[in-house]
Design a protein around this motif. Structure first.
Motif, PDB file in Angstrom:
ATOM      1  N   THR A  85      -1.671  12.373  74.494  1.00  0.00           N
ATOM      2  CA  THR A  85      -0.693  13.312  74.942  1.00  0.00           C
ATOM      3  C   THR A  85      -1.041  13.843  76.511  1.00  0.00           C
ATOM      4  OG1 THR A  85      -1.252  14.109  72.643  1.00  0.00           O
ATOM      5  CG2 THR A  85      -0.427  15.921  74.216  1.00  0.00           C
ATOM      6  N   ALA A  86      -2.291  14.047  77.046  1.00  0.00           N
ATOM      7  CA  ALA A  86      -2.472  14.307  78.170  1.00  0.00           C
ATOM      8  C   ALA A  86      -2.087  13.386  79.327  1.00  0.00           C
ATOM      9  CB  ALA A  86      -4.023  14.685  78.355  1.00  0.00           C
ATOM     10  N   GLU A  87      -2.053  11.926  78.878  1.00  0.00           N
ATOM     11  CA  GLU A  87      -1.574  11.185  80.088  1.00  0.00           C
ATOM     12  C   GLU A  87      -0.134  10.721  80.130  1.00  0.00           C
ATOM     13  OE1 GLU A  87      -3.332   6.831  81.881  1.00  0.00           O
ATOM     14  OE2 GLU A  87      -3.480   7.103  79.615  1.00  0.00           O
ATOM     15  N   SER A  88       0.377  11.106  79.038  1.00  0.00           N
ATOM     16  CA  SER A  88       1.900  10.895  79.017  1.00  0.00           C
ATOM     17  C   SER A  88       2.791  12.116  79.419  1.00  0.00           C
ATOM     18  CB  SER A  88       2.346  10.433  77.579  1.00  0.00           C
ATOM     19  OG  SER A  88       2.222  11.384  76.655  1.00  0.00           O
ATOM     20  N   GLY A  89       2.138  13.303  79.200  1.00  0.00           N
ATOM     21  CA  GLY A  89       2.859  14.412  79.368  1.00  0.00           C
ATOM     22  C   GLY A  89       3.645  14.893  78.109  1.00  0.00           C
ATOM     23  N   GLN A  90       3.152  14.255  76.928  1.00  0.00           N
ATOM     24  CA  GLN A  90       4.026  14.674  75.770  1.00  0.00           C
ATOM     25  C   GLN A  90       3.545  15.931  75.360  1.00  0.00           C
ATOM     26  OE1 GLN A  90       5.771  12.303  74.155  1.00  0.00           O
ATOM     27  NE2 GLN A  90       5.849  12.767  72.025  1.00  0.00           N
ATOM     28  N   PRO A  91       4.487  16.911  74.903  1.00  0.00           N
ATOM     29  CA  PRO A  91       4.342  18.157  74.412  1.00  0.00           C
ATOM     30  C   PRO A  91       3.025  18.221  73.506  1.00  0.00           C
ATOM     31  CG  PRO A  91       6.602  18.079  74.324  1.00  0.00           C
ATOM     32  CD  PRO A  91       5.949  16.436  74.678  1.00  0.00           C
ATOM     33  N   GLU A  92       2.351  19.290  73.647  1.00  0.00           N
ATOM     34  CA  GLU A  92       0.989  19.458  72.816  1.00  0.00           C
ATOM     35  C   GLU A  92       1.348  19.782  71.324  1.00  0.00           C
ATOM     36  OE1 GLU A  92      -2.239  19.660  73.394  1.00  0.00           O
ATOM     37  OE2 GLU A  92      -2.007  19.014  75.487  1.00  0.00           O
ATOM     38  N   ALA A  93       2.390  20.378  71.187  1.00  0.00           N
ATOM     39  CA  ALA A  93       2.761  20.368  69.711  1.00  0.00           C
ATOM     40  C   ALA A  93       3.623  19.425  69.103  1.00  0.00           C
ATOM     41  CB  ALA A  93       3.625  21.735  69.525  1.00  0.00           C
ATOM     42  N   PRO A  94       3.105  18.769  68.130  1.00  0.00           N
ATOM     43  CA  PRO A  94       3.924  17.498  67.520  1.00  0.00           C
ATOM     44  C   PRO A  94       5.495  17.780  66.993  1.00  0.00           C
ATOM     45  CG  PRO A  94       1.736  17.703  66.585  1.00  0.00           C
ATOM     46  CD  PRO A  94       2.009  19.080  67.193  1.00  0.00           C
ATOM     47  N   LEU A  95       6.282  16.697  67.318  1.00  0.00           N
ATOM     48  CA  LEU A  95       7.545  17.128  66.902  1.00  0.00           C
ATOM     49  C   LEU A  95       7.668  17.115  65.287  1.00  0.00           C
ATOM     50  CD1 LEU A  95       9.405  14.355  68.930  1.00  0.00           C
ATOM     51  CD2 LEU A  95       9.216  16.654  69.688  1.00  0.00           C
ATOM     52  N   ASP A  96       8.660  17.812  65.062  1.00  0.00           N
ATOM     53  CA  ASP A  96       8.895  17.862  63.555  1.00  0.00           C
ATOM     54  C   ASP A  96       9.312  16.590  62.920  1.00  0.00           C
ATOM     55  OD1 ASP A  96       9.333  19.646  61.273  1.00  0.00           O
ATOM     56  OD2 ASP A  96      11.330  18.444  61.339  1.00  0.00           O
ATOM     57  N   ARG A  97       8.655  16.232  61.668  1.00  0.00           N
ATOM     58  CA  ARG A  97       8.578  14.960  60.927  1.00  0.00           C
ATOM     59  C   ARG A  97      10.074  14.722  60.918  1.00  0.00           C
ATOM     60  NH1 ARG A  97       5.165  10.863  58.385  1.00  0.00           N
ATOM     61  NH2 ARG A  97       6.856   9.870  56.975  1.00  0.00           N
ATOM     62  N   GLN A  98      10.737  15.648  60.189  1.00  0.00           N
ATOM     63  CA  GLN A  98      12.506  15.528  59.763  1.00  0.00           C
ATOM     64  C   GLN A  98      13.144  15.399  60.932  1.00  0.00           C
ATOM     65  OE1 GLN A  98      13.065  15.253  56.499  1.00  0.00           O
ATOM     66  NE2 GLN A  98      14.984  14.371  57.840  1.00  0.00           N
ATOM     67  N   PHE A  99      12.954  16.036  62.263  1.00  0.00           N
ATOM     68  CA  PHE A  99      13.692  15.911  63.343  1.00  0.00           C
ATOM     69  C   PHE A  99      13.480  14.345  63.694  1.00  0.00           C
ATOM     70  CE2 PHE A  99      13.277  15.288  68.143  1.00  0.00           C
ATOM     71  CZ  PHE A  99      14.609  15.778  68.343  1.00  0.00           C
ATOM     72  N   LEU A 100      12.284  13.695  63.765  1.00  0.00           N
ATOM     73  CA  LEU A 100      11.805  12.395  64.348  1.00  0.00           C
ATOM     74  C   LEU A 100      12.597  11.419  63.360  1.00  0.00           C
ATOM     75  CD1 LEU A 100      10.214  11.149  66.423  1.00  0.00           C
ATOM     76  CD2 LEU A 100       8.344  11.147  64.770  1.00  0.00           C
TER      77      LEU A 100
ATOM     78  N   ASN B 144      15.321  11.994  61.585  1.00  0.00           N
ATOM     79  CA  ASN B 144      16.692  12.289  61.757  1.00  0.00           C
ATOM     80  C   ASN B 144      17.203  11.417  63.231  1.00  0.00           C
ATOM     81  OD1 ASN B 144      17.086  13.654  59.519  1.00  0.00           O
ATOM     82  ND2 ASN B 144      17.150  15.531  60.583  1.00  0.00           N
ATOM     83  N   GLU B 145      16.389  11.469  64.254  1.00  0.00           N
ATOM     84  CA  GLU B 145      16.675  10.724  65.345  1.00  0.00           C
ATOM     85  C   GLU B 145      16.535   9.310  65.266  1.00  0.00           C
ATOM     86  OE1 GLU B 145      17.330  12.336  68.960  1.00  0.00           O
ATOM     87  OE2 GLU B 145      17.842  13.631  67.062  1.00  0.00           O
ATOM     88  N   LEU B 146      15.765   8.760  64.276  1.00  0.00           N
ATOM     89  CA  LEU B 146      15.643   7.320  64.236  1.00  0.00           C
ATOM     90  C   LEU B 146      16.794   6.900  63.089  1.00  0.00           C
ATOM     91  CD1 LEU B 146      11.794   7.122  64.256  1.00  0.00           C
ATOM     92  CD2 LEU B 146      13.421   6.516  66.286  1.00  0.00           C
TER      93      LEU B 146
END
Length: 145
Positions: free
Chosen positions: A73-88, A90-92
Motif C-alpha cells: 500500500t505504501a510503495e504503490s500509492g494504493q489508497p489506504e481504504a480497500p476498494l469495495d469487494r462488489q465494485f471490484l 463488477n469491474e472485473l
C-alpha cells in the motif's frame, strides 16, 4: 538490569498484541517511501494497477500477510481504504456465489482459469494498456533527438 526486564516485558506485550509487527511494517513502509523519493518516479496508479493491487492486497490480508500488504500500500500509492469487494467484482465482470465470496477474488480467478476448458484449455490474453513509466525527456519514440 531493571530497565532490561521492563524493555523485555514491553516487547512481549507489544508482540502479544500484534503491535510490534505492525510497527516494524510501518517502519519498513517508511523506509521504502524514503528510498522512493530518491528513485525514478513510479508509473501512475492506472485503473488496471488499482484493480491488480487491490486483488493482491485482498489476497495478502486474507492470508494474514498484513506487513507485506502495508508495504504494498505504501510503495504503490494504493489508497489506504480497500476498494469495495462488489465494485471490484463488477469491474472485473465477475459473478460470485456464496462460497466464492468467502475467499479473495484472486482465488476465484485462478480457479476459473485452472478449470476452464475453452480453446483447448488455453485462454487468449490480450495486452493491457499499461501506463509507461514517466521519463525526464519528452522525445517521441522513433525520432532522432
Amino acid at each position: 538490569s531493571g530497565k532490561n526486564v521492563n524493555i523485555l516485558a514491553v516487547r512481549e506485550t507489544l508482540e502479544s498484541r500484534g503491535v510490534l509487527g505492525q510497527l516494524k511494517a510501518r517502519i519498513r513502509a517508511e523506509v521504502f517511501s524514503a528510498l522512493d523519493d530518491q528513485r525514478e518516479p513510479r508509473p501512475p496508479l492506472s485503473h488496471e494497477n488499482l484493480l491488480i493491487n487491490e486483488l493482491i492486497r485482498e489476497y495478502l490480508e486474507f492470508n494474514k500477510y498484513r506487513y507485506t500488504a502495508s508495504v504494498l500500500t505504501a510503495e504503490s500509492g494504493q489508497p489506504e481504504a480497500p476498494l469495495d469487494r462488489q465494485f471490484l467484482a463488477n469491474e472485473l465482470r465477475v459473478a460470485e456465489d456464496t462460497s466464492s465470496k468467502s475467499v479473495p477474488l484472486l482465488y476465484g480467478l485462478v480457479s476459473h482459469f485452472l478449470n476452464s476448458s475453452d480453446n483447448g484449455g488455453k485462454v487468449f490474453l490480450r495486452g493491457a494498456s499499461l501506463p509507461t513509466a514517466p521519463t525526464g525527456s519528452n522525445t517521441v519514440p522513433g525520432t532522432d533527438a
